[in-house]
Write an enzyme that holds these catalytic residues in place. Structure first.
Site, mmCIF file in Angstrom:
data_model
loop_
_atom_site.group_PDB
_atom_site.id
_atom_site.type_symbol
_atom_site.label_atom_id
_atom_site.label_comp_id
_atom_site.label_asym_id
_atom_site.label_seq_id
_atom_site.Cartn_x
_atom_site.Cartn_y
_atom_site.Cartn_z
ATOM 1 C CE1 TYR A 19 -3.500 -2.876 0.555
ATOM 2 C CE2 TYR A 19 -2.193 -3.078 2.622
ATOM 3 C CZ TYR A 19 -3.067 -3.680 1.807
ATOM 4 O OH TYR A 19 -3.954 -4.686 2.212
ATOM 5 C CE1 TYR A 147 -9.017 -4.928 1.623
ATOM 6 C CE2 TYR A 147 -8.836 -6.209 3.580
ATOM 7 C CZ TYR A 147 -8.243 -5.872 2.597
ATOM 8 O OH TYR A 147 -7.017 -6.148 1.907
ATOM 9 C CG ASP A 241 -13.945 -11.423 6.606
ATOM 10 O OD1 ASP A 241 -13.087 -11.816 7.537
ATOM 11 O OD2 ASP A 241 -13.334 -10.881 5.335
ATOM 12 C CE LYS A 270 -6.583 -8.468 9.573
ATOM 13 N NZ LYS A 270 -5.396 -7.912 9.060
HETATM 14 C C1 LIG Z 1 -12.087 -8.588 7.467
HETATM 15 C C2 LIG Z 1 -11.065 -8.890 6.917
HETATM 16 N N1 LIG Z 1 -10.946 -10.021 5.934
HETATM 17 C C3 LIG Z 1 -9.890 -10.308 5.059
HETATM 18 C C4 LIG Z 1 -8.738 -9.711 5.371
HETATM 19 C C5 LIG Z 1 -7.585 -9.989 4.577
HETATM 20 O O1 LIG Z 1 -6.650 -10.681 5.299
HETATM 21 P P1 LIG Z 1 -5.098 -10.870 4.774
HETATM 22 O O2 LIG Z 1 -4.606 -9.519 4.846
HETATM 23 O O3 LIG Z 1 -4.398 -11.818 5.850
HETATM 24 O O4 LIG Z 1 -5.074 -11.472 3.653
HETATM 25 C C6 LIG Z 1 -8.755 -8.503 6.231
HETATM 26 C C7 LIG Z 1 -7.399 -7.834 6.475
HETATM 27 O O5 LIG Z 1 -7.254 -6.898 7.029
HETATM 28 C C8 LIG Z 1 -9.680 -8.262 7.089
HETATM 29 O O6 LIG Z 1 -9.708 -7.105 7.829
#
Ligand SMILES: Cc1ncc(COP(=O)(O)O)c(C=O)c1O
Length: 425
Positions: A19, A147, A241, A270
């Site tokens: 980014y 996201y 998610d 995470k």
């Molecule tokens: C809600 C959510 N889903 C998916 C992702 C993508 O995860 P990664 O960065 O480990 O690919 C993130 C990353 O910030 C996220 O916050």
């Protein structure tokens, strides 16, 4: 923390940063060590971490229990392929996750990043219908401000404007964006959307309670419950998610618990390993799993990342779950939430601030105008804190173990920087 000399005075030119416009970005800070809630820089400064390293380090850094588990696993078996072989750390972790997750979310598929966990969830949802002869049910409904990752399938379900991927619009599958059903009018619109598209939709995907990278937008448990009820009414699968919200961040171990819902599929990553190693999990309910059971080989889930279920990462995740069992994390979140609410309240009166939102151990200050992000980030570092605003949002998501004193340093830094932005208006 040991006092190491600066080892990396300048970053290597070979690095391509995430980014980041490499032509204009300031030199990145160089981290040389971590301890508790602090990141030590090569120049000897310690920064208090307000972001938990992209929302992962829930127990703080270098927790001895996780370190011990990883060291032990390193001696025995750092990695082994997961195709045709399984191992105890993965077996244990899968059954612990199944026991902790709501309802019959019992079948755990491991991957190694959040984006891939979501990709697998999308694949599962689409193949669930394909395996039952409904090949046309392949589209996904997602929400504004959502996201879900940076890979192509996940880019297609991020907010088209705020999801950082607008320039790829033509190259992605056309999924369906909806507004969150936060009131009667939007609920009616959501119902109409589901009614119109149910025949071609595999699943609705949502970040429960907090939409993170799309702007730290928050909705209540009733909204989440409405989404789940509508999906059920229209027989559309629901994917939660919880890559950001999972493991205590919103006040419950999983955000779905607050709305008392069980999604058909849930994505975790995470904080799964306490922020130590890359690991993700896509967990499916019984009816999803059984839709893949067949005499026909092509009905199997054809996915298998090389490093899936890495034993070191599984050992770290098991140790992290021990800590959730043994230490009062959710009480700590409740205390953090209260402190964030009180300490960030003064921001509400500043004209440069559009909104202040708190949920669990997340505090977000949304500014009314875009900021000079590089300048604001370096102001925070100069104040001894690691806070990384994006878009118009300055947020805190500290390790859940942070002390009241250290959290005060973070909130005072936010107030100082936001006040300065206010004067500069
Ligand atoms: C809600 C959510 N889903 C998916 C992702 C993508 O995860 P990664 O960065 O480990 O690919 C993130 C990353 O910030 C996220 O916050």
């Amino acid at each position: 923390m040991s006092n190491k000399n600066s080892r990396f005075p300048t970053p290597s030119d070979a690095l391509w940063l995430p980014y980041t416009q490499m032509a204009t970005a300031p030199l990145p800070l160089v981290a040389v060590a971590t301890e508790g809630v602090r990141i030590r820089l090569a120049d000897g400064r310690d920064l208090i971490d307000g972001t938990s390293s992209w929302w992962t380090a829930c127990h703080g850094y270098n927790h001895p229990h996780i370190q011990q588990a990883v060291k032990q696993q390193l001696e025995i078996m750092p990695h082994v392929m997961f195709g045709g072989l399984i191992h105890e750390p993965a077996r244990q972790l899968a059954s612990r996750l199944a026991a902790l997750l709501p309802g019959d979310l019992n079948h755990v598929f491991f991957t190694d990043s959040g984006s891939v966990a979501v990709e697998v969830a999308l694949k599962m949802a689409r193949q669930y219908w394909m395996n039952q002869g409904q090949k046309n049910r392949s589209r996904i409904i997602y929400f504004r401000h959502g996201y879900h990752g940076d890979t192509f399938a996940t880019m297609a379900i991020c907010d088209p404007d705020e999801g950082m991927h607008a320039q790829f619009a033509g190259a992605m599958p056309k999924e369906i964006m909806a507004e969150l059903p936060v009131d009667e009018k939007s609920q009616a619109a959501f119902e109409a959307c589901l009614a119109q598209h149910a025949h071609e939709v595999a699943a609705v995907i949502i970040e429960p309670l907090v939409q993170g990278a799309g702007g730290m937008k928050m909705h209540d448990a009733a909204t989440l419950a409405r989404v789940a009820a509508s999906c059920q009414r229209h027989q559309i699968l629901l994917i939660a998610d919880e890559i950001m919200t999972g493991f205590g961040r919103t006040g419950h171990l999983f955000a779905c618990e607050e709305a008392k819902i069980t999604p058909d599929i849930i994505c975790l990553s995470k904080a799964l390993t306490g922020g130590t190693l890359a690991l993700a999990a896509t967990v499916a309910r019984e009816h999803i799993f059984t839709a893949f059971l067949s005499e026909e080989p092509q009905k199997a889930l054809m996915h298998g990342p090389t490093f899936m279920a890495n034993p070191l990462a599984c050992a770290a995740a098991n140790a992290s779950l021990d800590l959730f069992e043994q230490e009062p994390r959710l009480n700590q979140v409740a205390a953090l939430s209260k402190q964030l609410e009180q300490a960030l309240a003064p921001c509400r009166w500043l004209s440069s601030v559009k909104d202040v939102r708190i949920k669990g151990a997340i505090g977000a200050v949304e500014m009314s105008k875009p900021m000079n992000l590089n300048a604001v980030r370096s102001q925070f570092a100069a104040l001894g804190v690691w806070i990384r605003p994006f878009g118009q949002v300055i947020y805190l998501m500290p390790p859940l173990v942070i002390s009241a004193q250290d959290l005060t340093v973070l909130t005072e830094a936010v107030i100082q920087v936001v006040t300065a932005l206010d004067y500069a208006q």
